[in-house]
Design a protein around this motif. Structure first.
Motif, short mmCIF file in Angstrom:
data_model
loop_
_atom_site.label_atom_id
_atom_site.label_comp_id
_atom_site.label_asym_id
_atom_site.label_seq_id
_atom_site.Cartn_x
_atom_site.Cartn_y
_atom_site.Cartn_z
N MET A 83 0.84 -1.22 0.00
CA MET A 83 0.00 0.00 0.00
C MET A 83 0.86 1.26 0.00
O MET A 83 0.36 2.35 0.27
CB MET A 83 -0.86 0.05 1.27
CG MET A 83 -1.69 -1.16 1.54
SD MET A 83 -2.58 -0.88 3.12
CE MET A 83 -3.05 -2.55 3.52
N GLY A 84 2.15 1.09 -0.23
CA GLY A 84 3.04 2.25 -0.24
C GLY A 84 3.47 2.71 1.14
O GLY A 84 3.98 3.81 1.31
N ILE A 85 3.25 1.86 2.15
CA ILE A 85 3.60 2.20 3.54
C ILE A 85 4.88 1.45 3.91
O ILE A 85 4.95 0.22 3.81
CB ILE A 85 2.45 1.82 4.49
CG1 ILE A 85 1.21 2.65 4.15
CG2 ILE A 85 2.85 2.01 5.95
CD1 ILE A 85 -0.07 2.18 4.82
N GLY A 86 5.91 2.19 4.31
CA GLY A 86 7.20 1.59 4.62
C GLY A 86 7.36 1.29 6.10
O GLY A 86 6.55 1.72 6.93
N SER A 87 8.41 0.56 6.43
CA SER A 87 8.61 0.17 7.83
C SER A 87 10.06 -0.20 8.09
O SER A 87 10.85 -0.37 7.17
CB SER A 87 7.70 -1.01 8.18
OG SER A 87 8.01 -2.13 7.36
N VAL A 88 10.38 -0.31 9.36
CA VAL A 88 11.68 -0.84 9.74
C VAL A 88 11.52 -1.59 11.06
O VAL A 88 10.84 -1.13 11.97
CB VAL A 88 12.76 0.27 9.85
CG1 VAL A 88 12.40 1.31 10.91
CG2 VAL A 88 14.15 -0.30 10.14
N PHE A 89 12.12 -2.78 11.12
CA PHE A 89 12.12 -3.56 12.36
C PHE A 89 13.16 -2.98 13.32
O PHE A 89 14.26 -2.60 12.91
CB PHE A 89 12.52 -5.01 12.08
CG PHE A 89 11.37 -5.90 11.67
CD1 PHE A 89 10.22 -5.98 12.43
CD2 PHE A 89 11.48 -6.70 10.54
CE1 PHE A 89 9.17 -6.82 12.07
CE2 PHE A 89 10.43 -7.54 10.17
CZ PHE A 89 9.28 -7.59 10.93
#
Lengths: 268, 268
Positions: free
Chosen positions: A125-131
């Motif tokens: 959905m175009g939503i980024g992340s980082v663990f």
């Protein structure tokens, strides 16, 4: 020099799922605009449908971006949750008899499968992340912040939001250093050198560590002969695992604080 | 009666990634035709690109379907692999100093994130799979079969192939039993009852346990008052975790066999 590229057949894939996964990159700069409630629920629902159905997890959510790393609009904390299972069993007149190490080995898988689906769902959905791997070391403070009951262990945090950067996917080991058919091979110098080159040349090409200013300092009075022209993945990861002396008491204590006992079998 | 359905907005999603995840189901009946070498490599490559870049895993592959559960054409064994990292560090003159419990907590995540990507990647190509949780209990025999070196621990197996069945996605907890904002809530009877109903009614609707003939026997001389008309998820899972008495010595011994020591800190 080994040039880090994807095969055209990979990156040009018309399969949107494969394309999303191969295009994954961690995001460390976020737009202010937060994902909507509907998007959040969609992401968690996609996570829930991951395999392994003991469902031994819970997901905590914070929208207090001022307190989050990288000021990400959302911060999820994915926990191993044995309490819910024990409450359900209690209602039915049952008592958990399995030991905590086995429960953790399964619960961590449950939680991790759902977490990875959340990452991929978000990216679609175009939503980024980082663990953020720190959770297991700050479990006690997370427990206080979210008022966690016993038998809930924070495994990993996932910062999330719309990316305000456009980084390339990061290098990975060559396939023949990862996938072994029938027999685990002898890891010859050739195999290791190829893997080291692919990682190091790949990260240098992207100027990754310089951009992040992420060099790990050498402990003691060792002279650092690396500059950002040659400091790359294997040097970074060696300094991490080779200097981060962390006694087993540290994670054990965090587990104990959350009500998990893996040293002695109290049921014996 | 609670009727298990997806919201239209979920299942009708035009997002192929979300759709693939929400449509996930484990596959226990496979066609003879095996996935191609290209498909296998695509699946593992998609797995590799999952986040967390210590890459503390290896993937073993067997195509000997006669030996696999459900005669699946492919069997992957996803392992936590610390050996590769130690070999790379050794080449650079470094020595691992972090304790084995921390390494496992991170390595299991690395391995699980990649494994979950493999599941989703497979499904996006029409290739089904099922996780087999037994690996950690048969680590010693897997080690022999694949001639694993020390410091490699088989975490989970993933049987894979083209499905020869078409089962629906399985029920999951309601979202408000999974996602908690700011504070872990008190799990009231209402919340628990709703979760139990959603799971039990959902599995009964699908006639899941009868079709699989998967009732877990009661130990001892307890009378079993459940038939497949009322035996469902919470009864099944309670019998599993409430009867499967497994001493902590069992997983500890398998970890030891693979060269992981989490009881005493030998570095102290």
């Amino acid at each position: 020099m080994y040039v880090f590229t994807y095969k055209k057949s990979d990156i040009m894939s018309e399969n949107h799922v494969i394309h999303t996964m191969l295009n994954h990159k961690s995001v460390r700069k976020y737009k202010n605009e937060p994902p909507t409630q509907e998007e959040i629920e969609q992401i968690v629902r996609a996570g829930q449908q991951a395999p392994f159905v003991s469902q031994l997890y819970s997901v905590l959510l914070s929208r207090n971006r001022e307190k989050h790393p990288f000021k990400a609009p959302l911060m999820f904390t994915i926990c191993v949750d044995i309490q819910k299972m024990e409450k359900i069993m209690d209602k039915k007149g049952w008592k958990m008899v399995t030991n905590d190490l086995s429960l953790l080995l399964f619960g961590i898988q449950d939680a991790a499968y759902m977490a990875q689906n959340m990452v991929t769902a978000g990216e679609s959905m175009g939503i980024g992340s980082v663990f953020l791997g720190r959770a297991i070391y700050i479990a006690e403070s997370i427990k206080k912040e979210y008022q966690l009951p016993d038998r809930v262990f924070p495994l990993v945090q996932l910062a999330m939001g719309y990316p305000d950067e456009d980084e390339p996917p990061r290098p990975r080991y060559p396939l023949d250093f990862v996938l072994f058919e029938n027999k685990y091979p002898e890891l010859t110098d050739d195999l290791i050198d190829k893997a080291v080159s692919m990682m190091d040349e790949g990260y240098l090409q992207q100027d990754y560590y310089r951009k992040l200013n992420a060099k790990i300092k050498l402990s003691g009075d060792k002279e650092d002969r690396f500059t950002y022209d040659d400091y790359s993945w294997t040097e970074h990861i060696s300094r991490k695992w080779g200097q981060w002396y962390d006694s087993i008491e540290t994670p054990l204590k965090q587990l104990e604080t959350c009500g998990f006992h893996i040293v002695t079998d109290e049921e014996d």
